[in-house]
Design an enzyme around this catalytic site. Sequence first.
Site, short mmCIF file in Angstrom:
data_model
loop_
_atom_site.label_atom_id
_atom_site.label_comp_id
_atom_site.label_asym_id
_atom_site.label_seq_id
_atom_site.Cartn_x
_atom_site.Cartn_y
_atom_site.Cartn_z
N SER A 117 0.96 -1.14 -0.15
CA SER A 117 0.02 -0.05 0.12
C SER A 117 0.84 1.38 0.07
O SER A 117 2.09 1.15 0.60
CB SER A 117 -0.85 -0.13 1.24
OG SER A 117 -1.30 1.42 1.38
N TYR A 141 -1.27 -0.62 10.61
CA TYR A 141 -1.53 -1.36 9.38
C TYR A 141 -0.52 -1.02 8.31
O TYR A 141 0.18 -2.00 7.78
CB TYR A 141 -2.99 -0.63 8.56
CG TYR A 141 -3.20 -1.07 7.32
CD1 TYR A 141 -3.47 -2.33 6.82
CD2 TYR A 141 -3.22 -0.14 6.24
CE1 TYR A 141 -3.67 -2.71 5.52
CE2 TYR A 141 -3.04 -0.52 5.04
CZ TYR A 141 -3.39 -1.75 4.80
OH TYR A 141 -3.45 -1.94 3.19
N LYS A 145 2.37 -3.86 6.62
CA LYS A 145 2.70 -3.96 5.11
C LYS A 145 4.28 -3.88 5.00
O LYS A 145 4.78 -4.68 4.09
CB LYS A 145 2.05 -3.01 4.28
CG LYS A 145 0.50 -3.13 4.20
CD LYS A 145 0.13 -4.26 3.38
CE LYS A 145 -1.44 -4.74 3.30
NZ LYS A 145 -1.86 -5.84 2.49
#
Length: 329
Positions: A117, A141, A145
């Site tokens: 992302s 988050y 990643k």
Amino acid sequence: MTKILVTGGAGYVGSHACKALAAAGYEPVVFDNLCAGHDWAVKWGPLEEGDLLDRDRIAAVIGAHKPAGAIHFASFAYVGESVTDPGKYWRNNVTGAINLCDALVAADTKAIVFSSSCTVYGLTEAAFISEAEPVAPINPYGNTKRAIEIMLADFETATGMRNTVLRYFNAAGCDADGEIGEVHDPETHLMPLAIAAAAGDRDALKIFGTDYPTPDGTCIRDYIHVTDLADAHVRAVQRMLDGGASDVFNLGAGAGYSVCEVIDAVGRIVGNPVQAIEDGRRAGDPARLVADIAHAQQGLGWQPVHSSLDNIVSTAWNWYRAHAAAGQA
Ligand code: UDP
């Protein structure tokens, strides 16, 4: 037929990637625990229900199908929830990825495409973000990643398993044939929320911040049509199977639209203005996130061709209109 394991293939981007893989002649084998994905979205190959935290289950599925490569989508993806419950995100996203990589290596499947992302870039101020931009995620988050990206490099060093990291900007829009679409519960993304508001199916949309240093004061994002994203995954898989080296690609349309511009487009295409109210900034939102896509264009031979704002909104609206009543939107 060459099999490709698709973890999270019952989800939004994963299901669109499965359709594109099948069209390119691959058999997508979906591995999904259906906690966020939908069994009705698995249409182009078998569904192997299972959880990546179950090491034996993922090893058994890979052992049975012997895929030539894997695309790893399965992940928790709510930024806000990751802040309040980081353990849930680290356990699921990172441990799941470890178990997947171990199982791939054990089966001698040495190619993986990973859905990362643009969140990994954090609060960058670059007008167009290239892969050379420093990486500094600002929430759990994004940290998970980034951790997986680093782990994949370590696996390559140790085992020779090559990886392609795809850093998405804002996935949006739906399959033009209406076979699959975007269904999140809860829904937090701007595009589907604006469409539901214009359709009169929900309360007014909150605009998170109107005092950003942008022309109209609202945040600018790079919306990439999910069908263009899916196409990039097929190209990444093909490139890996052809022996391509590990690499990182930003995937966006290379153009930015503000929240107000999205709202205007949705109102125009739905034929009803979006009821919206101004609200405060959402924590962690950079003013502008727009991709420099030159590397993906060159390295993947890829071009976003479905990603005009009007096409994104039209395809999302078509899906919503057809499926809202059935609870599938
Ligand atoms: N946004 C908004 N209202 C909403 C949801 C999102 O104003 O109800 C804004 C958000 O602040 C961001 C943009 O819309 O600037 C896109 O947000 P989204 O959650 O869709 O994707 P993100 O950029 O967070 O991945």
